[in-house]
Design a protein around this motif. Structure first.
Motif, PDB file in Angstrom:
ATOM      1  N   ASP A  63      -2.759  22.242  31.165  1.00  0.00           N
ATOM      2  CA  ASP A  63      -1.300  22.309  31.256  1.00  0.00           C
ATOM      3  C   ASP A  63      -0.816  22.978  32.540  1.00  0.00           C
ATOM      4  O   ASP A  63       0.380  23.026  32.802  1.00  0.00           O
ATOM      5  CB  ASP A  63      -0.728  23.078  30.059  1.00  0.00           C
ATOM      6  N   LEU A  64      -1.732  23.507  33.328  1.00  0.00           N
ATOM      7  CA  LEU A  64      -1.346  24.254  34.526  1.00  0.00           C
ATOM      8  C   LEU A  64      -1.539  23.464  35.815  1.00  0.00           C
ATOM      9  O   LEU A  64      -1.077  23.888  36.869  1.00  0.00           O
ATOM     10  CB  LEU A  64      -2.154  25.558  34.594  1.00  0.00           C
ATOM     11  N   ILE A  65      -2.195  22.330  35.736  1.00  0.00           N
ATOM     12  CA  ILE A  65      -2.526  21.562  36.936  1.00  0.00           C
ATOM     13  C   ILE A  65      -1.303  20.872  37.537  1.00  0.00           C
ATOM     14  O   ILE A  65      -0.991  21.057  38.714  1.00  0.00           O
ATOM     15  CB  ILE A  65      -3.653  20.552  36.629  1.00  0.00           C
ATOM     16  N   ASP A  66      -0.599  20.089  36.743  1.00  0.00           N
ATOM     17  CA  ASP A  66       0.553  19.339  37.256  1.00  0.00           C
ATOM     18  C   ASP A  66       1.673  20.240  37.798  1.00  0.00           C
ATOM     19  O   ASP A  66       2.225  19.943  38.867  1.00  0.00           O
ATOM     20  CB  ASP A  66       1.104  18.384  36.199  1.00  0.00           C
ATOM     21  N   PRO A  67       2.039  21.325  37.101  1.00  0.00           N
ATOM     22  CA  PRO A  67       3.146  22.142  37.614  1.00  0.00           C
ATOM     23  C   PRO A  67       2.922  22.744  39.003  1.00  0.00           C
ATOM     24  O   PRO A  67       3.872  22.947  39.745  1.00  0.00           O
ATOM     25  CB  PRO A  67       3.284  23.253  36.567  1.00  0.00           C
ATOM     26  N   VAL A  68       1.668  23.034  39.359  1.00  0.00           N
ATOM     27  CA  VAL A  68       1.425  23.615  40.688  1.00  0.00           C
ATOM     28  C   VAL A  68       1.089  22.554  41.728  1.00  0.00           C
ATOM     29  O   VAL A  68       1.027  22.843  42.916  1.00  0.00           O
ATOM     30  CB  VAL A  68       0.329  24.711  40.663  1.00  0.00           C
ATOM     31  N   GLY A  69       0.864  21.313  41.282  1.00  0.00           N
ATOM     32  CA  GLY A  69       0.646  20.207  42.212  1.00  0.00           C
ATOM     33  C   GLY A  69      -0.667  20.261  42.972  1.00  0.00           C
ATOM     34  O   GLY A  69      -0.754  19.758  44.082  1.00  0.00           O
ATOM     35  N   LEU A  70      -1.672  20.891  42.385  1.00  0.00           N
ATOM     36  CA  LEU A  70      -2.982  20.970  43.014  1.00  0.00           C
ATOM     37  C   LEU A  70      -4.024  20.322  42.118  1.00  0.00           C
ATOM     38  O   LEU A  70      -3.781  20.114  40.930  1.00  0.00           O
ATOM     39  CB  LEU A  70      -3.361  22.443  43.266  1.00  0.00           C
ATOM     40  N   GLY A  71      -5.175  20.048  42.668  1.00  0.00           N
ATOM     41  CA  GLY A  71      -6.248  19.443  41.893  1.00  0.00           C
ATOM     42  C   GLY A  71      -6.869  20.432  40.920  1.00  0.00           C
ATOM     43  O   GLY A  71      -6.754  21.653  41.072  1.00  0.00           O
ATOM     44  N   GLN A  72      -7.564  19.906  39.928  1.00  0.00           N
ATOM     45  CA  GLN A  72      -8.185  20.733  38.896  1.00  0.00           C
ATOM     46  C   GLN A  72      -9.167  21.755  39.471  1.00  0.00           C
ATOM     47  O   GLN A  72      -9.128  22.922  39.078  1.00  0.00           O
ATOM     48  CB  GLN A  72      -8.848  19.836  37.845  1.00  0.00           C
ATOM     49  N   PRO A  73     -10.037  21.368  40.426  1.00  0.00           N
ATOM     50  CA  PRO A  73     -10.962  22.376  40.961  1.00  0.00           C
ATOM     51  C   PRO A  73     -10.242  23.543  41.648  1.00  0.00           C
ATOM     52  O   PRO A  73     -10.658  24.697  41.510  1.00  0.00           O
ATOM     53  CB  PRO A  73     -11.815  21.592  41.966  1.00  0.00           C
ATOM     54  N   THR A  74      -9.161  23.258  42.355  1.00  0.00           N
ATOM     55  CA  THR A  74      -8.415  24.307  43.044  1.00  0.00           C
ATOM     56  C   THR A  74      -7.721  25.218  42.046  1.00  0.00           C
ATOM     57  O   THR A  74      -7.749  26.454  42.183  1.00  0.00           O
ATOM     58  CB  THR A  74      -7.385  23.693  44.016  1.00  0.00           C
ATOM     59  N   VAL A  75      -7.107  24.638  41.019  1.00  0.00           N
ATOM     60  CA  VAL A  75      -6.449  25.443  39.985  1.00  0.00           C
ATOM     61  C   VAL A  75      -7.490  26.301  39.266  1.00  0.00           C
ATOM     62  O   VAL A  75      -7.266  27.496  39.028  1.00  0.00           O
ATOM     63  CB  VAL A  75      -5.664  24.551  38.997  1.00  0.00           C
ATOM     64  N   SER A  76      -8.633  25.733  38.946  1.00  0.00           N
ATOM     65  CA  SER A  76      -9.700  26.494  38.285  1.00  0.00           C
ATOM     66  C   SER A  76     -10.161  27.669  39.155  1.00  0.00           C
ATOM     67  O   SER A  76     -10.432  28.756  38.645  1.00  0.00           O
ATOM     68  CB  SER A  76     -10.886  25.594  37.955  1.00  0.00           C
ATOM     69  N   HIS A  77     -10.245  27.443  40.455  1.00  0.00           N
ATOM     70  CA  HIS A  77     -10.627  28.517  41.380  1.00  0.00           C
ATOM     71  C   HIS A  77      -9.611  29.661  41.330  1.00  0.00           C
ATOM     72  O   HIS A  77      -9.980  30.836  41.229  1.00  0.00           O
ATOM     73  CB  HIS A  77     -10.746  27.961  42.802  1.00  0.00           C
TER      74      HIS A  77
END
Length: 116
Positions: A63-77
């Motif tokens: 649920d956090l990936i789309d709102p920040v507009g970054l890819g999953q690996p970057t959000v996970s980092h």
């Protein structure tokens, strides 16, 4: 239904030192710098805000990936940095990771930054 959690106002006992109270020792300075550095990034600050605004102050990584507009690996980092700094808690549920606020760490920072 959206629920909102209000953290209690920090007490002077919530943190052993305040920014204006007495000089930090080396360990305290490192600890606070690590937490503040994790929060100083705009994306990470947005992630904390998104988790805080989510129902029950908990959000799935998905649920956090789309709102920040970054890819999953970057959000996970970014989420890993926040967890390592003690700002967020991570709970694995099957293949998904859920993140929640680490209220105690946020209360420590609030108490630290409050004038004495």
């Amino acid at each position: 239904m959206t629920t909102e959690q209000t953290l209690p106002a920090p007490t002077s006992a919530a943190c052993c030192t305040t920014l204006t109270g007495e000089p930090l020792d080396e360990d305290q300075a490192r600890d606070f710098a690590r937490i503040l550095k994790a929060l100083a990034d705009p994306t990470r600050l947005r992630l904390v805000s998104l988790v805080a605004a989510h129902e029950d102050n908990e959000a799935c990584a998905c649920d956090l990936i789309d709102p920040v507009g970054l890819g999953q690996p970057t959000v996970s980092h970014h989420l890993k940095i926040l967890v390592d700094a003690g700002v967020l808690h991570r709970e694995k549920r099957g293949i998904w990771s859920y993140y929640s606020l680490a209220g105690q760490t946020l209360e420590r920072i609030a108490a630290f930054l409050s004038p004495t």
